[in-house]
Design a protein around this motif. Structure first.
Motif, PDB file in Angstrom:
ATOM      1  N   THR A 165       4.115  25.974  47.184  1.00 20.26           N
ATOM      2  CA  THR A 165       4.956  26.779  48.072  1.00 20.26           C
ATOM      3  C   THR A 165       6.204  26.044  48.526  1.00 20.26           C
ATOM      4  O   THR A 165       7.111  26.654  49.079  1.00 20.26           O
ATOM      5  CB  THR A 165       4.178  27.223  49.326  1.00 20.26           C
ATOM      6  N   SER A 166       6.240  24.753  48.310  1.00 20.62           N
ATOM      7  CA  SER A 166       7.401  23.984  48.720  1.00 20.62           C
ATOM      8  C   SER A 166       7.612  22.834  47.748  1.00 20.62           C
ATOM      9  O   SER A 166       6.664  22.399  47.085  1.00 20.62           O
ATOM     10  CB  SER A 166       7.212  23.435  50.139  1.00 20.62           C
ATOM     11  N   VAL A 167       8.855  22.382  47.667  1.00 20.01           N
ATOM     12  CA  VAL A 167       9.199  21.271  46.793  1.00 20.01           C
ATOM     13  C   VAL A 167      10.180  20.355  47.494  1.00 20.01           C
ATOM     14  O   VAL A 167      10.873  20.761  48.423  1.00 20.01           O
ATOM     15  CB  VAL A 167       9.818  21.744  45.455  1.00 20.01           C
ATOM     16  N   ALA A 168      10.224  19.137  47.027  1.00 16.32           N
ATOM     17  CA  ALA A 168      11.216  18.173  47.491  1.00 16.32           C
ATOM     18  C   ALA A 168      11.657  17.360  46.282  1.00 16.32           C
ATOM     19  O   ALA A 168      10.917  17.241  45.297  1.00 16.32           O
ATOM     20  CB  ALA A 168      10.631  17.256  48.563  1.00 16.32           C
ATOM     21  N   TYR A 169      12.852  16.829  46.371  1.00 14.81           N
ATOM     22  CA  TYR A 169      13.386  15.994  45.295  1.00 14.81           C
ATOM     23  C   TYR A 169      13.973  14.745  45.933  1.00 14.81           C
ATOM     24  O   TYR A 169      14.836  14.831  46.805  1.00 14.81           O
ATOM     25  CB  TYR A 169      14.472  16.761  44.537  1.00 14.81           C
ATOM     26  N   ALA A 170      13.463  13.591  45.528  1.00 13.89           N
ATOM     27  CA  ALA A 170      13.964  12.329  46.083  1.00 13.89           C
ATOM     28  C   ALA A 170      13.885  11.246  45.022  1.00 13.89           C
ATOM     29  O   ALA A 170      12.846  11.078  44.370  1.00 13.89           O
ATOM     30  CB  ALA A 170      13.138  11.924  47.298  1.00 13.89           C
ATOM     31  N   ARG A 171      14.993  10.536  44.841  1.00 13.76           N
ATOM     32  CA  ARG A 171      15.047   9.403  43.915  1.00 13.76           C
ATOM     33  C   ARG A 171      14.530   9.758  42.520  1.00 13.76           C
ATOM     34  O   ARG A 171      13.790   8.989  41.912  1.00 13.76           O
ATOM     35  CB  ARG A 171      14.304   8.221  44.497  1.00 13.76           C
ATOM     36  N   GLY A 172      14.872  10.951  42.063  1.00 19.32           N
ATOM     37  CA  GLY A 172      14.479  11.361  40.726  1.00 19.32           C
ATOM     38  C   GLY A 172      13.066  11.876  40.586  1.00 19.32           C
ATOM     39  O   GLY A 172      12.617  12.162  39.482  1.00 19.32           O
ATOM     40  N   VAL A 173      12.341  12.006  41.684  1.00 14.06           N
ATOM     41  CA  VAL A 173      10.954  12.458  41.647  1.00 14.06           C
ATOM     42  C   VAL A 173      10.855  13.816  42.339  1.00 14.06           C
ATOM     43  O   VAL A 173      11.410  14.021  43.413  1.00 14.06           O
ATOM     44  CB  VAL A 173      10.013  11.447  42.345  1.00 14.06           C
ATOM     45  N   VAL A 174      10.130  14.742  41.709  1.00 16.53           N
ATOM     46  CA  VAL A 174       9.871  16.061  42.286  1.00 16.53           C
ATOM     47  C   VAL A 174       8.493  16.031  42.939  1.00 16.53           C
ATOM     48  O   VAL A 174       7.514  15.617  42.321  1.00 16.53           O
ATOM     49  CB  VAL A 174       9.914  17.159  41.202  1.00 16.53           C
ATOM     50  N   TRP A 175       8.431  16.479  44.196  1.00 16.47           N
ATOM     51  CA  TRP A 175       7.180  16.555  44.939  1.00 16.47           C
ATOM     52  C   TRP A 175       6.917  18.033  45.231  1.00 16.47           C
ATOM     53  O   TRP A 175       7.839  18.781  45.513  1.00 16.47           O
ATOM     54  CB  TRP A 175       7.287  15.802  46.258  1.00 16.47           C
ATOM     55  N   SER A 176       5.646  18.457  45.178  1.00 18.05           N
ATOM     56  CA  SER A 176       5.324  19.840  45.518  1.00 18.05           C
ATOM     57  C   SER A 176       4.137  19.873  46.473  1.00 18.05           C
ATOM     58  O   SER A 176       3.357  18.919  46.543  1.00 18.05           O
ATOM     59  CB  SER A 176       5.008  20.665  44.269  1.00 18.05           C
ATOM     60  N   VAL A 177       4.030  20.985  47.194  1.00 17.51           N
ATOM     61  CA  VAL A 177       2.958  21.153  48.173  1.00 17.51           C
ATOM     62  C   VAL A 177       2.133  22.377  47.806  1.00 17.51           C
ATOM     63  O   VAL A 177       2.678  23.444  47.523  1.00 17.51           O
ATOM     64  CB  VAL A 177       3.543  21.347  49.600  1.00 17.51           C
ATOM     65  N   ASN A 178       0.816  22.211  47.807  1.00 19.93           N
ATOM     66  CA  ASN A 178      -0.113  23.321  47.643  1.00 19.93           C
ATOM     67  C   ASN A 178      -0.830  23.489  48.976  1.00 19.93           C
ATOM     68  O   ASN A 178      -1.644  22.644  49.346  1.00 19.93           O
ATOM     69  CB  ASN A 178      -1.121  23.033  46.537  1.00 19.93           C
ATOM     70  N   PRO A 179      -0.538  24.566  49.714  1.00 15.61           N
ATOM     71  CA  PRO A 179      -1.165  24.730  51.031  1.00 15.61           C
ATOM     72  C   PRO A 179      -2.621  25.153  50.984  1.00 15.61           C
ATOM     73  O   PRO A 179      -3.281  25.197  52.005  1.00 15.61           O
ATOM     74  CB  PRO A 179      -0.309  25.827  51.668  1.00 15.61           C
TER      75      PRO A 179
END
Length: 185
Positions: A153-167
């Motif tokens: 449901t959400s994503v972030a991008y930092a230093r070339g890495v994609v992060w995602s959240v599964n609630p």
């Protein structure tokens, strides 16, 4: 940077339950509002109240939003799976709302984050994926990243890495999972 408190909002409760995406640029903070309102509000520097910025029936379900490299606002709709460009005029007003053609269907698109220029990442809960979106004219080229990801449901991008959240919403909704542990998020 340093975080500086701004002026208080006239009605802070106006933000409760309505903020689905926040994005800012040097001129303002935008607020996404879902479903019945079909509205994007703006909080201008020094303002104490939100102002209506853009409104259109197509914005029902407005959720993820980014200010892209062209200075325009891009917004997805979680309920209809659409992607729009809101053209930002010289004085910061919304001058046009354009529905973009997508290269593959969006499946309950949710959070979006700018990667850079005209590229951003987007969580798609029903599609069990995170996708890179590249805007080329009035077309959005959708490229799934990696393998299936359960309900992001959400994503972030930092230093070339994609992060995602599964609630893990199923643990809230499914009575059979009432006493089960969702394990770490």
């Amino acid at each position: 940077g340093v975080t500086r408190p701004g002026p208080p909002l006239e009605d802070p409760a106006s933000l409760a339950g309505a903020v689905l995406g926040l994005e800012h640029d040097r001129a303002a903070i935008l607020q996404g509002v879902q479903d019945s309102d079909r509205v994007l509000d703006v909080l201008k520097p020094g303002a104490t109240a939100l102002e209506e910025w853009a409104k259109a029936p197509g914005l029902a379900g407005a959720d993820g939003l980014v200010v892209a490299g062209d200075g325009n606002v891009y917004i997805n709709t979680v309920t209809t799976g659409k992607l729009f460009r809101i053209v930002v005029g010289r004085e910061g007003s919304a001058t046009a709302i354009v529905e973009l053609e997508v290269s593959s269907p969006l499946q309950r698109p949710d959070g979006m984050r700018l990667i850079g220029g005209m590229r951003f990442i987007q969580a798609e809960a029903a599609g069990n994926r995170v996708a890179e979106i590249e805007i080329v004219g009035d077309r959005a080229v959708v490229r799934p990243l990696g393998g299936p990801i359960a309900g992001p449901t959400s994503v972030a991008y930092a230093r070339g890495v994609v992060w995602s959240v599964n609630p893990k919403f199923e643990y809230l909704r499914d009575p059979a999972l009432k006493d089960a542990s969702p394990e770490p998020f």
